[in-house]
Design an enzyme around this catalytic site. Structure first.
Site, PDB file in Angstrom:
ATOM      1  N   TYR A 135      48.459 -51.277  73.130  1.00 41.50           N
ATOM      2  CA  TYR A 135      49.780 -50.703  73.767  1.00 41.50           C
ATOM      3  C   TYR A 135      50.776 -51.982  73.881  1.00 41.50           C
ATOM      4  O   TYR A 135      50.397 -52.723  74.520  1.00 41.50           O
ATOM      5  CB  TYR A 135      49.458 -50.231  75.038  1.00 41.50           C
ATOM      6  CG  TYR A 135      50.829 -49.554  75.868  1.00 41.50           C
ATOM      7  CD1 TYR A 135      51.995 -49.407  74.973  1.00 41.50           C
ATOM      8  CD2 TYR A 135      50.484 -48.709  76.949  1.00 41.50           C
ATOM      9  CE1 TYR A 135      53.040 -48.620  75.743  1.00 41.50           C
ATOM     10  CE2 TYR A 135      51.728 -48.145  77.583  1.00 41.50           C
ATOM     11  CZ  TYR A 135      52.993 -48.012  76.968  1.00 41.50           C
ATOM     12  OH  TYR A 135      53.986 -47.264  77.474  1.00 41.50           O
ATOM     13  N   LYS A 163      50.054 -48.261  69.897  1.00 44.32           N
ATOM     14  CA  LYS A 163      51.112 -47.476  70.332  1.00 44.32           C
ATOM     15  C   LYS A 163      52.271 -48.549  70.667  1.00 44.32           C
ATOM     16  O   LYS A 163      52.274 -49.319  71.455  1.00 44.32           O
ATOM     17  CB  LYS A 163      50.708 -46.784  71.729  1.00 44.32           C
ATOM     18  CG  LYS A 163      52.140 -46.546  72.644  1.00 44.32           C
ATOM     19  CD  LYS A 163      51.476 -45.441  73.783  1.00 44.32           C
ATOM     20  CE  LYS A 163      52.658 -45.366  74.938  1.00 44.32           C
ATOM     21  NZ  LYS A 163      53.829 -45.621  74.574  1.00 44.32           N
ATOM     22  N   SER A 165      56.192 -49.319  71.360  1.00 49.94           N
ATOM     23  CA  SER A 165      57.214 -48.923  72.216  1.00 49.94           C
ATOM     24  C   SER A 165      58.493 -50.070  71.795  1.00 49.94           C
ATOM     25  O   SER A 165      59.305 -49.909  72.693  1.00 49.94           O
ATOM     26  CB  SER A 165      56.926 -48.959  73.583  1.00 49.94           C
ATOM     27  OG  SER A 165      56.280 -47.633  73.885  1.00 49.94           O
ATOM     28  N   GLY A 188      56.761 -45.305  69.981  1.00 50.98           N
ATOM     29  CA  GLY A 188      57.000 -45.139  71.195  1.00 50.98           C
ATOM     30  C   GLY A 188      58.374 -45.031  71.785  1.00 50.98           C
ATOM     31  O   GLY A 188      58.387 -44.020  72.837  1.00 50.98           O
TER      32      GLY A 188
HETATM   33  C1  HMN Z   1      54.094 -44.198  78.559  1.00 50.06           C
HETATM   34  O1  HMN Z   1      53.238 -45.135  78.388  1.00 50.06           O
HETATM   35  O2  HMN Z   1      53.891 -43.503  79.424  1.00 50.06           O
HETATM   36  C2  HMN Z   1      55.223 -44.042  77.687  1.00 50.06           C
HETATM   37  O3  HMN Z   1      54.928 -43.399  76.627  1.00 50.06           O
HETATM   38  C3  HMN Z   1      56.096 -45.213  77.445  1.00 50.06           C
HETATM   39  C4  HMN Z   1      57.034 -44.846  76.279  1.00 50.06           C
HETATM   40  O4  HMN Z   1      56.681 -45.674  75.251  1.00 50.06           O
HETATM   41  C5  HMN Z   1      58.345 -44.942  77.034  1.00 50.06           C
HETATM   42  N1  HMN Z   1      58.842 -46.516  76.935  1.00 50.06           N
HETATM   43  C6  HMN Z   1      59.391 -46.966  78.061  1.00 50.06           C
HETATM   44  O5  HMN Z   1      59.337 -46.767  78.972  1.00 50.06           O
HETATM   45  C7  HMN Z   1      59.938 -48.433  77.646  1.00 50.06           C
HETATM   46  C8  HMN Z   1      59.526 -44.131  76.231  1.00 50.06           C
HETATM   47  O6  HMN Z   1      58.879 -42.958  75.990  1.00 50.06           O
HETATM   48  C9  HMN Z   1      60.768 -44.063  76.817  1.00 50.06           C
HETATM   49  O7  HMN Z   1      60.601 -43.508  78.116  1.00 50.06           O
HETATM   50  C10 HMN Z   1      61.729 -43.250  75.920  1.00 50.06           C
HETATM   51  O8  HMN Z   1      61.982 -43.644  74.973  1.00 50.06           O
HETATM   52  C11 HMN Z   1      63.023 -42.779  77.094  1.00 50.06           C
HETATM   53  O9  HMN Z   1      63.757 -44.360  76.835  1.00 50.06           O
END
Ligand code: HMN
Length: 294
Positions: A135, A163, A165, A188
């Site tokens: 991750y 994954k 992000s 991500g």
């Molecule tokens: C998790 O681990 O629960 C999420 O999938 C994390 C995810 O990658 C989120 N990234 C961050 O929080 C930095 C994104 O889904 C994010 O919430 C979304 O792109 C809105 O900014």
């Protein structure tokens, strides 16, 4: 690896009215997402508020999600915890429950060298037979996965992908190029789902999928069929919603939970230090719900 390709909502933490993990609410959220047609769930990640929960609570959520949808959805357990010891306890527990895969952030708080990150992930991987997905989320951990460490990790056959992000879509392309068809790369950043898919991601794991699964499933459908103009239009709609979700006081997850409450699904609130939505902003939640429904 087919079972890891597609749309994976990151499961929200589900609490009862006193703030304890709720079995009933966790199971109903899992069932709701199953009925929407998602491929799988990422349990206990950022959206699961993992870092604010103790081991027993995290184990409970892993258990309730598997009770609800094991065998129906692909289940990935996020087991990253402050210590290697706790991460391994969670990893072994997820394996016992029959999870399909594991994932973990790098170590947090102390700034450790890559050799320590390598050892941390490797000890988790060695503790079960499950496929493992790194991750990479530099926004919250402060560490950005290097291509060097990624390739080193890929030498371990249980490492099946990442994954990712981080915001540069280029990272997705580089990671996918390094592992090709032997690995899975999850997009991500929800704001770049379509771009991530075009650059090589096999699907995505995201924190906003749960509040608008239909839109991500539609975007996925258009990407798969090559309907890029339509895919881009949906990404635009998604981004209007994400900008609205992150424009209020309180954490994005509390805004999302307020919206789900309006839809008849009460998941409780968020755990402090994350903050709930309050005052004037509670009215704005209704507008965002309408934006999603429109
Ligand atoms: C998790 O681990 O629960 C999420 O999938 C994390 C995810 O990658 C989120 N990234 C961050 O929080 C930095 C994104 O889904 C994010 O919430 C979304 O792109 C809105 O900014």
């Amino acid at each position: 690896l087919e079972k890891f390709k597609g749309v994976f909502p990151a499961l929200y933490a589900c609490y009862d009215d006193t703030g304890e993990i709720s079995r009933e609410r966790t199971m109903s959220l899992c069932n709701y997402l199953y009925e929407k047609g998602v491929k799988g769930l990422y349990v206990g990640g950022s959206s699961g508020e993992c870092i604010y929960q103790n081991l027993e609570e995290r184990k409970a959520t892993l258990k309730y999600a598997s009770e609800a949808v094991k065998g129906k959805l692909t289940l990935i357990a996020h087991v990253g915890a402050p210590s290697t010891r706790e991460s391994k306890i969670l990893a072994r527990y997820a394996a016992e429950l029959g999870y399909d895969g594991l994932s973990a952030i790098p170590p947090i708080y102390f700034k450790l060298p890559e050799s320590s990150i390598y050892n941390y992930w490797t000890e988790i991987i060695d503790s079960t037979d499950l496929p493992f997905f790194i991750y990479n989320i530099p926004q919250t951990t402060g560490y950005s996965l290097s291509l060097d460490l990624f390739k080193k990790m890929l030498a371990n056959k249980k490492v099946k992908g990442v994954k990712n992000s981080s915001m540069p879509v280029l990272d997705i392309e580089r990671f996918k190029r390094a592992g090709g068809d032997d690995i899975i790369v999850f997009n991500g950043p929800d704001e770049q789902y379509v771009a991530g898919r075009l650059m090589g991601a096999d699907g995505g794991i995201g924190g906003t999928y749960g509040v608008m699964p239909e839109l991500f499933l539609k975007a996925e459908e258009f990407v798969t069929s090559g309907g890029f103009k339509n895919a881009r239009a949906i990404q635009g709609d998604i981004n209007d919603i994400i900008i609205a979700l992150t424009s209020l006081n309180g954490s994005m997850y509390s805004v999302i939970k307020e919206i789900l409450k309006l839809k008849g699904m009460n998941l409780g609130s968020v755990r402090a230090p994350l903050e709930g939505v309050s005052g004037e902003d509670l009215n704005k939640v209704k507008d965002i719900k309408e934006l999603i429904d429109s």
